[in-house]
Design an enzyme around this catalytic site. Structure first.
Site, PDB file in Angstrom:
ATOM      1  N   SER A  99       0.864  -1.178   0.000  1.00  0.00           N
ATOM      2  CA  SER A  99       0.000   0.000   0.000  1.00  0.00           C
ATOM      3  C   SER A  99       0.897   1.223   0.000  1.00  0.00           C
ATOM      4  O   SER A  99       2.037   1.171   0.475  1.00  0.00           O
ATOM      5  CB  SER A  99      -0.890   0.012   1.249  1.00  0.00           C
ATOM      6  OG  SER A  99      -1.538   1.257   1.397  1.00  0.00           O
ATOM      7  N   TYR A 111      -1.853  -1.037  10.568  1.00  0.00           N
ATOM      8  CA  TYR A 111      -1.888  -1.294   9.121  1.00  0.00           C
ATOM      9  C   TYR A 111      -0.650  -0.699   8.453  1.00  0.00           C
ATOM     10  O   TYR A 111       0.014  -1.372   7.650  1.00  0.00           O
ATOM     11  CB  TYR A 111      -3.155  -0.698   8.527  1.00  0.00           C
ATOM     12  CG  TYR A 111      -3.304  -0.911   7.036  1.00  0.00           C
ATOM     13  CD1 TYR A 111      -3.769  -2.123   6.535  1.00  0.00           C
ATOM     14  CD2 TYR A 111      -2.979   0.099   6.138  1.00  0.00           C
ATOM     15  CE1 TYR A 111      -3.905  -2.319   5.172  1.00  0.00           C
ATOM     16  CE2 TYR A 111      -3.113  -0.090   4.776  1.00  0.00           C
ATOM     17  CZ  TYR A 111      -3.585  -1.298   4.295  1.00  0.00           C
ATOM     18  OH  TYR A 111      -3.708  -1.487   2.940  1.00  0.00           O
TER      19      TYR A 111
END
Length: 282
Positions: free
Chosen positions: A145, A158
Site C-alpha cells: 500500500s 496497518y
C-alpha cells in the site's frame, strides 16, 4: 491503457481471491491466458468467484481454501494449485485487512490478527513459493500500500505491516533476482473496495488518490515477468509521497494537516465502516 501482457500458460496463485483486488487480478490474469487458483478463508465465496470468472473469461480457474496465517494451510493450498494446474509460475500475496481506529483502542487480538494476515501471510507465502520456483523461476507479487511509504493516523498497525511488506519485498527482490525469481511490491492508493469504505480523504485529491481494483490488477499483471521492485498505483500519488518524504518532518506534518490527510481515517463514515468491521469480527 497499455495492453495486458500475455501470460501464456503460466500458473498463478492469488491469496484473498474471493473479492476486491484479488478477484479483479484473477480476471485480468485469466484474460491474459494464465491458469489461476484463488485462495481465501471464505471457502464458499472463493469457489463461487472462481466459477464465475472461469465462465465469464473462458479461462481455467479454481477456488481453494486458504488461511494465510497458517503455514500448513498455505503449503496445502500450493500443493493443490500445482496438482490441479501445474508448476507454480506466480504468487500474488494479496490477502489483507484494514480496520480503522485509534491504536490504543484497538484490541490486542485485532493487532495480532492484522500482523498475522498482512505481514506473516506474505512471509509464509513468499518462502513457500520461492522454494517451489527454485528450479524453474517465477514471480512473487506482494500487494502492499502507499500507506507503506507514508503514515496515516487511524491506521497505525496497518501502516506498520505495509511498511514491513515494502521493505521485505525490496530485500527479497535483491536476494532472489539472481535465481530467476522476480519480486515486486505493488503499492495501491485508496482502492474502491469495502476495505477502504467510509474514508474522508479530501475531495480535491481523490482523482489522483483513488483507484479501482481493476487498475491495481492491471499493474500486478504487468509486474509479473518484469524487473521492477516497486510499483505505485496511481504513479502520480506515489511520486507525490516520495517527494513529501524528503521534506523535514515538521513541514511534512503541517502539509498533511492542512490537507486533512491526518484525519482521512480517523474521521470516517461510521455506517460505511461498520459493515466491513462486522465482517472482520465474523
Amino acid at each position: 491503457m497499455n495492453a495486458i501482457p500475455r501470460q501464456g500458460s503460466r500458473v498463478v496463485a492469488i491469496t484473498g481471491g474471493a473479492r476486491g483486488i484479488g478477484k479483479a487480478t484473477a480476471a485480468e490474469f485469466l484474460r491474459a491466458g494464465a491458469r489461476v487458483a484463488l485462495g481465501d478463508i471464505d471457502t464458499e465465496l472463493v469457489e463461487k468467484t472462481a466459477a464465475e470468472l472461469a465462465d465469464t473469461t473462458g479461462g481455467v480457474a479454481c477456488g481453494l481454501p486458504l488461511d494465510v496465517t497458517d503455514r500448513s494451510s498455505f503449503s496445502s493450498f500450493l500443493d493443490a494449485v500445482e496438482e490441479r494446474l501445474g508448476p507454480l509460475g506466480a504468487l500474488v500475496n494479496n490477502a489483507g485487512i484494514m480496520p480503522t481506529g485509534s491504536f490504543t483502542d484497538e484490541t490486542d487480538a485485532m493487532t495480532d490478527r492484522m500482523v498475522a494476515i498482512n505481514l506473516s501471510g506474505v512471509l509464509n507465502g513468499s518462502k513457500l513459493a520461492a522454494r517451489r520456483m527454485a528450479g524453474h523461476g517465477g514471480h512473487i507479487v506482494n500487494v502492499a500500500s502507499l500507506a507503506g511509504e507514508s503514515a496515516f493516523p487511524g491506521l497505525a498497525t496497518y501502516c506498520a505491516t505495509k511498511h514491513a511488506v515494502v521493505g521485505f519485498s525490496e530485500a527479497l527482490h535483491l536476494e532472489l533476482g539472481g535465481h530467476g525469481i522476480g519480486v515486486t511490491a505493488v503499492l495501491p492508493g485508496v482502492v474502491h473496495t469495502e476495505l477502504s469504505a467510509g474514508h474522508s480523504t479530501p475531495k480535491w485529491i481523490r482523482p489522483i488518490a483513488e483507484v479501482e481494483p481493476e487498475d491495481v490488477a492491471i499493474a500486478i499483471v504487468a509486474a509479473v515477468g518484469g524487473e521492477r521492485a516497486t510499483v505505485s498505483v496511481p504513479r502520480a500519488l506515489g511520486a507525490m509521497i516520495k517527494i513529501a518524504s524528503a521534506l523535514p518532518d515538521r513541514m511534512r506534518h503541517r502539509i498533511a494537516h492542512a490537507a486533512h490527510f491526518d484525519t482521512a481515517f480517523t474521521r470516517v463514515d461510521a455506517d460505511a465502516r461498520q459493515a466491513y468491521h462486522r465482517r472482520l469480527q465474523a
